[in-house]
Design an enzyme around this catalytic site. Structure first.
Site, short mmCIF file in Angstrom:
data_model
loop_
_atom_site.label_atom_id
_atom_site.label_comp_id
_atom_site.label_asym_id
_atom_site.label_seq_id
_atom_site.Cartn_x
_atom_site.Cartn_y
_atom_site.Cartn_z
N LEU A 50 48.91 65.76 130.38
CA LEU A 50 47.58 65.22 130.07
C LEU A 50 47.30 63.90 130.77
O LEU A 50 46.16 63.58 131.06
CB LEU A 50 47.43 65.03 128.56
CG LEU A 50 47.45 66.30 127.70
CD1 LEU A 50 47.36 65.94 126.24
CD2 LEU A 50 46.33 67.24 128.09
N GLY A 51 48.34 63.12 131.00
CA GLY A 51 48.09 61.83 131.63
C GLY A 51 49.34 60.99 131.67
O GLY A 51 50.43 61.41 131.27
N GLY A 53 50.59 56.63 131.42
CA GLY A 53 50.27 55.23 131.21
C GLY A 53 51.48 54.36 131.39
O GLY A 53 52.51 54.81 131.91
N GLY A 54 51.38 53.11 130.95
CA GLY A 54 52.47 52.18 131.15
C GLY A 54 53.74 52.55 130.41
O GLY A 54 54.84 52.24 130.85
N MET A 55 53.61 53.20 129.23
CA MET A 55 54.79 53.54 128.45
C MET A 55 55.40 54.86 128.86
O MET A 55 56.59 55.10 128.63
CB MET A 55 54.43 53.59 126.96
CG MET A 55 54.35 52.24 126.30
SD MET A 55 54.03 52.37 124.53
CE MET A 55 55.49 53.27 123.99
N GLY A 56 54.64 55.75 129.44
CA GLY A 56 55.19 57.05 129.81
C GLY A 56 54.12 58.08 130.03
O GLY A 56 52.95 57.75 130.23
N VAL A 58 52.08 61.76 128.88
CA VAL A 58 51.60 62.49 127.71
C VAL A 58 51.41 63.95 128.10
O VAL A 58 50.81 64.25 129.13
CB VAL A 58 50.28 61.90 127.18
CG1 VAL A 58 49.83 62.64 125.93
CG2 VAL A 58 50.44 60.42 126.88
N LYS A 72 53.97 62.19 123.62
CA LYS A 72 54.12 61.04 124.50
C LYS A 72 55.61 60.80 124.73
O LYS A 72 56.35 60.52 123.78
CB LYS A 72 53.48 59.81 123.88
CG LYS A 72 53.47 58.58 124.80
CD LYS A 72 52.64 57.47 124.16
CE LYS A 72 52.42 56.32 125.14
NZ LYS A 72 51.52 55.29 124.58
N ASP A 166 43.18 47.52 119.49
CA ASP A 166 42.69 48.01 120.78
C ASP A 166 41.66 49.11 120.59
O ASP A 166 41.68 50.14 121.26
CB ASP A 166 43.84 48.51 121.64
CG ASP A 166 43.45 48.62 123.13
OD1 ASP A 166 42.51 47.91 123.53
OD2 ASP A 166 44.07 49.40 123.86
#
Length: 753
Positions: A50-51, A53-56, A58, A72, A166
């Site tokens: 799905l995508g 990001g900075g943490m990992g 998904v 995630k 956030d």
């Protein structure tokens, strides 16, 4: 750059306007798993990515019982940090405590696993950010319904002893049965100050409350502030503190009043209370639930696109799913369609299928002609359905068609994209700006700027640059702005960068320092025309002597404008919402204004005595630059044209008496003088992400990961090269030279024209 309009950023440097490949996108397309992706995490079988990001990353997963979840998976590099593991475990436990109708619940996790992972409820819906971009702003009753739902979600978060910190449009997913607030990965316990580093500001500019920017602590009232900003965005299509550089947005949050002109009086009154600078003056979440959850007034007009009233949450509807009656109808339809398209088996990888080969390179017929049939691409089925807030930008890795391995087959035809040079980058070094002869690199933390030759990648100059001393400045400047460097523009032989409260200028050819100018941390992108540097901000612009940095004069607008501007020999042109404004740079007075039928959405391009721009409803305008009179406009109807800008169109390209414009997946050519449509071409992808005219060719990059070359005269496709999606890549383009930054390496390619 505007943030986050979804538009391909434009650079106004020595080479003029240039496309840049890394763009903020409204749609996060699900893609097939690759060889490096796991096929199973815990007890969940993974179906698609799905995508990232900075943490990992998904993934879309399925439980043994067939339940869809968003999984995630944390990056391996982060797991080496035991402090991160402990922090992640505590955040997972905090997120498990959040329950409620309008939240995406955590259903499973293994913080100590290898890899560590977190699974949440999968929400098959588009984000509020995408909904506004695709379907327009929401009427008051829809915004109130949204606000009541989000207040309910915040009540659940706060009841668990947490603060979200956030809340923003991309963290609100719109399912057919209503919205969900997502991303509790940084929703820390309100009294758990050990989990954040001193001086760190978590959140998104424009939605971060002023007390958090001032480092005065954060609590439930901060979430109320973010809720007010989200409601303003839904009602007006832009945040109440505008866009632009994060430092400038944060400054407006702390020091200026919100712009609520796009809201109805009743809604503006509620939002203004939420956005109070003093957290003690903001309403409580229970008050908001009561105020926003009131039934629609009897005399209120029902919005024509609103769905029918929703049944109670327990009532079955459309396969057991209740519909949110207050949401605009097109939003409900999009979310319902996405729910129906969720795959139940792993998405096929490109290497597992025969690629679709274009069979018709002729231009698309004009309106009124039936469109050709085309196969739906499975890749786009999941658009933005994700249950975690992962910011994903469209990025590509350019491939040379020659195969490095041995092959007994006949030699391939010459590549349409061939490598010119490649070199490794130092740690922390990134590509910041591309110009006609030079690529500029910056290292923010080490305060270094380097210049490379476009021709061969050799070093032109490199230096450690001056920075602003913020030790004696305010907490806002010290902790939020900082002394990092940021290249903002290359124009008129000067390179501009910002640091702290100052704008600095270097000689672009030698790197020699020239001057600095106090800009209160706004860091504009000056454009040099006629011996003057025009530095435009959201409500004003000032003019500098490019030789000394001395301010010559400034002009303030009556209200907020975009931070985009076009400067000609005798005028500065900018816009605010629907209105274009021209300032005569000789008399220093506003000479005319022009109001379009829809909000201006693209960069302004001045050429041949006219200014060209695209609006949110998909139209292209030409306005006389001297008088402000409309010369022509191109509007489109029918299935061949999407009357919304969707992911956002870039600025028009004007060359050789023609205007080239992209809207979603279309590229069109117009006669620059009359607006007559010369040709239109529907690309194979849903969205064009950059458009560059060079040597009678249009180089078109699209959301499916292809670079195409179109004949500028008739729109026929000359070639189309496949590319791979890689979330860590970045690219820029000047003329027909393409620059790719990936895995600490910068490579230049030459595209055939």
């Amino acid at each position: 750059m505007l943030e986050p309009r979804g538009r391909c950023p434009e650079f106004a440097g020595a080479a003029g306007r240039q496309g840049r490949g890394r763009r903020e996108r409204w749609a996060v397309a699900a893609v097939p798993l690759t060889a490096g992706d796991p096929v199973k995490v815990g007890r969940y079988r993974l179906l698609a990515r799905l995508g990232q990001g900075g943490m990992g990353r998904v993934y879309l997963g399925r439980s043994p019982a067939g339940r869809a979840v968003a999984v995630k998976v944390v990056r391996q590099a982060l797991l080496w940090d035991e402090g991160f593991r402990r922090r992640f475990a505590r955040e997972v436990e905090a997120a498990r405590r959040v329950t409620g109708f309008c939240t995406a619940a955590v259903v499973d996790a293994d913080p100590s696993g290898n890899p560590a992972w977190l699974a949440t409820e999968y929400v098959p819906g588009l984000s509020l950010q995408e909904a506004v971009a695709r379907h327009g702003v929401w009427p008051e009753q829809a915004v109130r319904g949204l606000g009541a739902a989000l207040a309910e979600a915040l009540a659940a978060v706060h009841a668990a002893g947490l603060v979200h910190r956030d809340l923003k449009p991309s963290n609100v997913l719109l399912a057919p049965d209503g919205p969900r607030v997502i991303d509790f990965g940084i929703s820390l316990a309100a009294d758990d100050t050990a989990l954040t580093e001193t001086g760190t500001v978590i959140g998104t500019p424009g939605f971060i409350p002023p007390e958090q920017l001032r480092h005065e602590g954060v609590g439930p009232a901060g979430d109320v502030f973010a809720l007010g900003a989200v409601l303003a965005y839904a009602a007006a299509g832009v945040g109440p503190f505008g866009g632009g550089a994060s430092q400038a947005v944060n400054y407006r949050v702390v020091h200026q009043s919100p712009d609520l002109r796009g809201l109805t009086p009743g809604l503006a009154a509620v939002v203004a209370r939420c956005l109070a600078k003093d957290p003690g003056e903001r309403p409580t979440v229970p008050w908001l639930l009561d105020e926003l959850g009131r039934p629609e007034p009897a005399h209120g007009d029902r919005h024509p696109h609103r769905a029918a009233p929703a049944p109670d949450r327990g009532e079955e509807d459309d396969g057991g799913l209740a519909t949110a009656g207050w949401m605009p109808g097109p939003v409900v339809e999009s979310a319902t369609r996405m729910r129906a398209e969720v795959p139940t088996e792993p998405m096929p990888r490109p290497e597992d299928t025969v690629p679709e080969v274009p069979t018709d390179d002729s231009p698309e017929p004009l309106p009124g002609t039936p469109p050709p049939a085309r196969r739906r691409r499975l890749r786009t089925a999941l658009a933005t359905a994700t249950a975690l807030a992962v910011i994903v930008t469209g990025v590509v890795v350019w491939q040379v068609s020659a195969d490095g391995g041995k092959d007994d087959s006949p030699p391939a035809a010459p590549a349409n994209v061939r490598e010119l040079w490649s070199r490794s980058l130092d740690e922390g070094q990134t590509m910041a700006m591309t110009a006609e002869r030079t690529v500029y690199l910056e290292n923010k933390d080490r305060h270094e700027i380097s210049a490379l030759s476009v021709a061969d990648g050799s070093d032109r100059w490199a230096r450690r640059v001056k920075i602003s001393d913020v030790s004696e400045e305010s907490d806002y400047v010290k902790n939020t702005v900082g002394d990092d460097i940021e290249i903002t523009a290359v124009s008129g032989g000067l390179l501009y960068y910002g640091s702290g409260q100052y704008l600095y200028a270097l000689d672009a050819d030698s790197g020699d320092p020239l001057w600095k100018h106090m800009d209160d941390s706004f860091h504009p992108s000056p454009v040099v025309v006629g011996g003057a540097a025009y530095a435009h901000m959201n409500a004003f612009f000032y003019v500098l002597d490019p030789r000394t940095g001395r301010e010559l004069w400034r002009h303030s607008f009556n209200g907020l404008t975009s931070d985009d501007a076009s400067v000609t020999d005798d005028a500065l042109l900018t816009y605010g919402k629907k209105k274009l404004i021209a300032v005569d740079t000789r008399t220093r007075k506003e000479t005319w204004s022009y109001e379009a039928d829809s909000e201006v959405e693209t960069a302004l391009v001045a050429a041949g005595g006219k200014v060209y721009f695209g609006t949110k409803d998909g139209a292209l305008y030409a306005v006389d630059a001297a008088s402000g009179d409309e010369v022509w406009r191109g509007t489109f109807e029918g299935e061949l044209w999407d009357g919304r800008l969707g992911g956002g169109a870039g600025g028009p390209e004007v060359t050789d008496g023609n205007v080239y414009f992209e809207n979603d997946g279309y590229v069109s050519a117009f006669d620059a003088d009359t607006g007559r449509v010369l040709w239109r071409k529907k690309q194979k992808a849903d969205e064009v992400t950059s458009l560059t005219a060079v040597d009678g060719t249009l180089l078109v990059h699209d959301s499916e990961g292809y670079l195409s070359a179109l004949d500028a005269g008739n729109g026929r496709t000359r070639w189309r090269e496949p590319v791979d999606v890689d979330d860590d890549a970045d690219f820029g383009i000047v003329g027909n030279t393409v620059f790719v930054e990936l895995d600490g390496r910068l490579t230049a390619y030459r595209a055939a024209t």
